[in-house]
Design an enzyme around this catalytic site. Sequence first.
Site, short mmCIF file in Angstrom:
data_model
loop_
_atom_site.label_atom_id
_atom_site.label_comp_id
_atom_site.label_asym_id
_atom_site.label_seq_id
_atom_site.Cartn_x
_atom_site.Cartn_y
_atom_site.Cartn_z
N THR A 142 0.81 -1.22 0.00
CA THR A 142 0.00 0.00 0.00
C THR A 142 0.84 1.27 0.00
O THR A 142 1.97 1.28 0.52
CB THR A 142 -0.91 0.03 1.25
OG1 THR A 142 -1.47 1.32 1.40
CG2 THR A 142 -0.14 -0.30 2.52
N TYR A 194 -1.41 0.20 10.45
CA TYR A 194 -1.76 -0.48 9.20
C TYR A 194 -0.59 -0.41 8.21
O TYR A 194 -0.10 -1.43 7.72
CB TYR A 194 -3.03 0.14 8.59
CG TYR A 194 -3.23 -0.23 7.15
CD1 TYR A 194 -3.38 -1.56 6.77
CD2 TYR A 194 -3.24 0.76 6.15
CE1 TYR A 194 -3.52 -1.91 5.43
CE2 TYR A 194 -3.39 0.42 4.82
CZ TYR A 194 -3.53 -0.90 4.47
OH TYR A 194 -3.67 -1.24 3.14
#
Length: 324
Positions: A117, A141
Amino acid sequence: MKYCIVTGGAGYVGAHCCKELAAVGYFPVVVDNLSRGHKQFAKWGAFREGDLRDHAFLDAVFKEFLPEAVFHFAGYTYVGESVEKPLLYYNNNVVATISLLDAMRENACNNIIFSSTAATYGNPQYTPIDEKHPQEPINPYGQSKLFIEKILEDYDRAYGIKYSALRYFNASGADEDGEIGEEHDPETHLIPLVIQAALGKRKNVKIFGEDYPTPDGTAVRDYVHVTDLATAHIKAFERLAHTGESISLNLGTGKGTSVLEIIESVRRVSGRPLEAVMAERRAGDPPVLVADSSAAGKILDWKCRYNDVDAIVKTAWNWHSKNL
Ligand code: UDP
């Protein structure tokens, strides 16, 4: 038959990848514990329900299918939740990936395509962001995905497991045929929320911040269509199988779109009125996140089919208006 394991194949990006894999002659084997995925999305190839941390389960799936590669999508993806419950993210994302990699090692499966990501970059120091940009995540995250990238580097060196780490920007849109789409619970993503407002499923949509240093004051993101992401995964796998060289690549369109522009696009595509209200900035949101994906373009010979935001929103509208 060319088998591939697709972890998280019952989730948003994973399911779109399964559809593309099946279309080009692979047999996807979805491995998903359904904690956040949707069973009805696992409709190509085979489905095995179980957890990546369950060694016996995973080992049995590898022995049953002898896969050529693993496409690894399984993982939790909510930034806010990761701040409140970091253990959940380190356990579900990092620990589960170590278990997966060990099963690969034990079963001589040496290719992994990993769903990483843009959140691994943290606050942008320059834009567009290329792969050389420092990786300094600002939430658990992003941190969990960066840890996995580091583990992949070490497993490559020590055990010869080769990887493609694909760092997506804002995955968006839905399958052109309307068979699968974006469905999160709770929903936090902009495009589905704006569409829900246009469908009358919520009163309005909140614009998180109108005083950013951007042309219209709202935050700018790089919305890349989910089917384009799926295509990039298959190209990354084919390159990996051919060259045996690990790589990390950004996936985005290179084009920035503001929150207001998304709202205008949904108004155009849906033809419905929708109310937008100004709200406070959301903590941890950078003003602009746009990818430099020229490396993926060159190395994978990858080009986005969806370059226009209305075209992306149209596919999302098509899915949501049929399925909400
Ligand atoms: N956003 C917004 N209102 C919402 C949800 C999101 O203004 O109800 C903004 C958010 O602040 C960000 C952009 O829309 O600038 C995209 O957010 P999303 O959660 O879809 O993806 P992210 O960029 O956080 O991965």
